[in-house]
Design a protein around this motif. Structure first.
Motif, PDB file in Angstrom:
ATOM      1  N   TRP A 282      -3.508   4.759  -5.033  1.00 51.22           N
ATOM      2  CA  TRP A 282      -4.291   5.338  -3.928  1.00 51.22           C
ATOM      3  C   TRP A 282      -5.523   6.047  -4.476  1.00 51.22           C
ATOM      4  CZ3 TRP A 282      -3.500   5.839   1.560  1.00 51.22           C
ATOM      5  CH2 TRP A 282      -2.461   5.045   2.043  1.00 51.22           C
TER       6      TRP A 282
ATOM      7  N   SER B 134      -4.346  -0.491   2.778  1.00 48.37           N
ATOM      8  CA  SER B 134      -3.850   0.138   4.001  1.00 48.37           C
ATOM      9  C   SER B 134      -4.917   0.063   5.093  1.00 48.37           C
ATOM     10  CB  SER B 134      -3.444   1.582   3.746  1.00 48.37           C
ATOM     11  OG  SER B 134      -4.577   2.391   3.614  1.00 48.37           O
TER      12      SER B 134
ATOM     13  N   PHE C  41     -10.969   5.949  -4.694  1.00 47.28           N
ATOM     14  CA  PHE C  41      -9.841   5.356  -4.000  1.00 47.28           C
ATOM     15  C   PHE C  41      -9.455   4.033  -4.643  1.00 47.28           C
ATOM     16  CE2 PHE C  41     -11.850   7.895  -0.589  1.00 47.28           C
ATOM     17  CZ  PHE C  41     -10.822   8.791  -0.446  1.00 47.28           C
TER      18      PHE C  41
ATOM     19  N   ALA D   3      -4.027   6.630   6.798  1.00 45.00           N
ATOM     20  CA  ALA D   3      -5.159   6.442   5.884  1.00 45.00           C
ATOM     21  C   ALA D   3      -6.280   7.428   6.195  1.00 45.00           C
ATOM     22  CB  ALA D   3      -5.662   5.007   5.990  1.00 45.00           C
TER      23      ALA D   3
ATOM     24  N   PHE E 272      -5.357  10.738   4.802  1.00 36.82           N
ATOM     25  CA  PHE E 272      -5.505  10.705   3.342  1.00 36.82           C
ATOM     26  C   PHE E 272      -6.980  10.843   2.952  1.00 36.82           C
ATOM     27  CE2 PHE E 272      -5.683   9.001  -0.905  1.00 36.82           C
ATOM     28  CZ  PHE E 272      -4.510   9.459  -1.461  1.00 36.82           C
ATOM     29  N   THR E 273      -7.841  10.140   3.668  1.00 31.43           N
ATOM     30  CA  THR E 273      -9.259  10.200   3.351  1.00 31.43           C
ATOM     31  C   THR E 273      -9.788  11.621   3.452  1.00 31.43           C
ATOM     32  OG1 THR E 273      -9.376   8.081   4.460  1.00 31.43           O
ATOM     33  CG2 THR E 273     -11.462   9.101   3.885  1.00 31.43           C
TER      34      THR E 273
ATOM     35  N   SER F  52       0.826  -1.205   0.000  1.00 31.93           N
ATOM     36  CA  SER F  52       0.000   0.000   0.000  1.00 31.93           C
ATOM     37  C   SER F  52       0.860   1.255   0.000  1.00 31.93           C
ATOM     38  CB  SER F  52      -0.942   0.001   1.206  1.00 31.93           C
ATOM     39  OG  SER F  52      -0.203   0.074   2.384  1.00 31.93           O
TER      40      SER F  52
ATOM     41  N   TYR G  15      -5.082   1.992  -1.275  1.00 34.71           N
ATOM     42  CA  TYR G  15      -5.736   2.680  -0.168  1.00 34.71           C
ATOM     43  C   TYR G  15      -6.542   1.692   0.672  1.00 34.71           C
ATOM     44  CZ  TYR G  15      -9.359   5.547   2.010  1.00 34.71           C
ATOM     45  OH  TYR G  15     -10.223   6.096   2.886  1.00 34.71           O
TER      46      TYR G  15
ATOM     47  N   ASP H  29      -0.417   8.114  -6.143  1.00 34.90           N
ATOM     48  CA  ASP H  29      -0.167   7.491  -4.848  1.00 34.90           C
ATOM     49  C   ASP H  29       0.488   8.525  -3.968  1.00 34.90           C
ATOM     50  OD1 ASP H  29       2.345   7.643  -5.827  1.00 34.90           O
ATOM     51  OD2 ASP H  29       2.961   5.675  -5.153  1.00 34.90           O
TER      52      ASP H  29
ATOM     53  N   HIS I 259      -7.287  14.433   1.026  1.00 36.09           N
ATOM     54  CA  HIS I 259      -6.708  14.228  -0.307  1.00 36.09           C
ATOM     55  C   HIS I 259      -7.138  15.282  -1.312  1.00 36.09           C
ATOM     56  CE1 HIS I 259     -10.584  12.240  -1.022  1.00 36.09           C
ATOM     57  NE2 HIS I 259     -10.378  12.498  -2.290  1.00 36.09           N
TER      58      HIS I 259
END
Lengths: 247, 159
Positions: B28, B138, B131, B112, B115-116, B22, B135, B37, B119
């Motif tokens: 990602w 992970s 995604f 993660a 990132f959510t 990941s 992703y 990514d 992003h």
């Protein structure tokens, strides 16, 4: 080498000396070093560092000049000049009263500081050093970018986080081990005392006649040493300890 | 006992593999002719891939850092496990191993999660990207890491 074959003895010697001085006195030019690119924020100050290397002694005639070429301009203007121990600062143009001289030619340093940065300071700054007779050499340029906030460089936060977390974990581990070590040591001494007590108790069985009048001594000692295990154990076993101490 | 040991090691290694995949694989975010990514931003034109390094956004960098940290912690944990397997006294628990593995799990989770949420800061939300599997991996690695960490803490060493 072009030495006449019939020349006297002194002549080749002289020639070789001449040659060696020519070789040993390098024709290397003066070298000027600056950074490539620097970033500053609006309103702050920034140091434009410039160092140089010259094979000659630093003469009194050394001169250091900073030129500035605006980002979208073609012409470059002089904003700073140092010569004969005096420095001259732009006091008419856009850098009026904003330049500070912090260099020292004897330390091969020609740096200046620009205070109170503005967006118009964006551009290329050229450092030019002449150390007569060493005057041949390239100038060095540094590009200044003025930002509202200096952008984060690639890997900066990344490195900081990784380094920081690893350091914290390391410190926590170290502290935990230290505490555990201390605890184990205390435990060990406690154990030793207890075993000593046991031994004493065994011996006490033989001569229990002394037991009565030694008890007060035992209590006093126990209060002092703060053994907070089961209290009955103390009163039973501590006696031996006191006896042992007495011996 | 041997089966249990084997199972734990397999679980740990699979967590590590998930983490590596990941972190490295460029999946990602996937969109139409575009994928990204933590490290690269790639477009898929007609001829070949064209990739540019991802932005220097602070949040993206912290996601990168957390993923790397989780790998580091998980590797340390595996190492610790083998050390403790031989040095631990009988009946001892694998506390250190478990703690590191749980830390790895927490790192993946926070990476993660960041990132959510974030992003869109460095990725234009206009091209409807979804995604990708890296992703999701992970997010899969997170409960597995926590699980193996908890098993380490519960486990007592037998002979």
């Amino acid at each position: 080498m072009g030495i006449p074959a019939n020349a006297g003895r002194a002549k080749p010697f002289l020639f070789s000396v001449l040659m060696s001085t020519m070789v040993l006195t390098p024709t290397l030019a003066i070298k000027v070093y600056t950074a490539n690119e620097i970033h500053g924020t609006v309103g702050s100050k920034i140091k434009l560092s410039c160092s140089f290397w010259s094979n000659e002694w630093i003469s009194d005639d050394i001169s250091i000049t900073w030129h500035f070429q605006p980002e979208r301009g073609k012409d470059s203007i002089s904003i700073f000049h140092y010569a004969k121990g005096q420095h001259y600062i732009d006091n008419v143009g856009s850098f009026k009263e904003r330049i500070e001289w912090i260099g020292d030619p004897h330390w091969k340093d020609g740096s200046i500081i620009i205070h109170d940065l503005e967006y118009t300071d964006n551009g290329t700054y050229t450092c030019d050093v002449k150390n007569p007779p060493d005057i041949v050499g390239r100038t060095s340029q540094v590009t200044l970018y003025v930002f509202e906030n200096v952008p984060v460089r690639y890997g900066q936060v990344l490195g900081a986080i990784i380094g920081g977390v690893l350091a914290v974990v390391l410190v926590v581990l170290l502290i935990a081990y230290l505490i555990r070590y201390c605890w184990l040591r205390r435990q060990a001494t406690l154990q030793r005392r207890l075993s000593a007590m046991e031994k004493g108790k065994l011996r006490l069985g033989k001569d229990s006649s002394k037991r009565r009048h030694q008890t007060p001594v035992l209590y006093a000692m126990l209060d002092h040493s703060r053994l907070t295990k089961s209290s009955e154990k103390k009163s039973r076993g501590g006696l031996g300890d006191s006896r042992k101490d007495k011996k | 006992m041997l089966l249990l040991l084997l199972g734990i090691i397999v679980l740990h290694i699979s967590v590590l593999v998930l983490l590596f995949v990941s972190t490295i694989v460029s999946q990602w975010l996937v969109g139409n002719g575009h994928r990204a990514d933590l490290w690269l931003n790639c477009t898929i034109p007609v001829y070949q891939f064209r990739c540019i390094t991802s932005s220097t956004n602070e949040w993206l960098q912290s996601v990168q850092a957390l993923m790397i940290l989780s790998i580091i912690f998980s590797v340390i944990s595996l190492f610790m496990f083998f050390c403790q397997l031989f040095t631990l006294t009988k009946g001892g628990r694998f506390y250190l191993t478990g703690i590191f593995q749980i830390l790895a799990g927490l790192c993946v989770m926070s990476g993660a999660a960041i990132f959510t949420v974030r992003h869109t800061d460095w990725h234009p939300s206009t091209d409807n990207a979804s995604f990708g599997f890296a992703y999701i991996l992970s997010w899969v690695a997170f409960p597995l890491a926590i699980l193996s960490g908890v098993i380490y803490v519960i486990l007592r060493k037998r002979e």
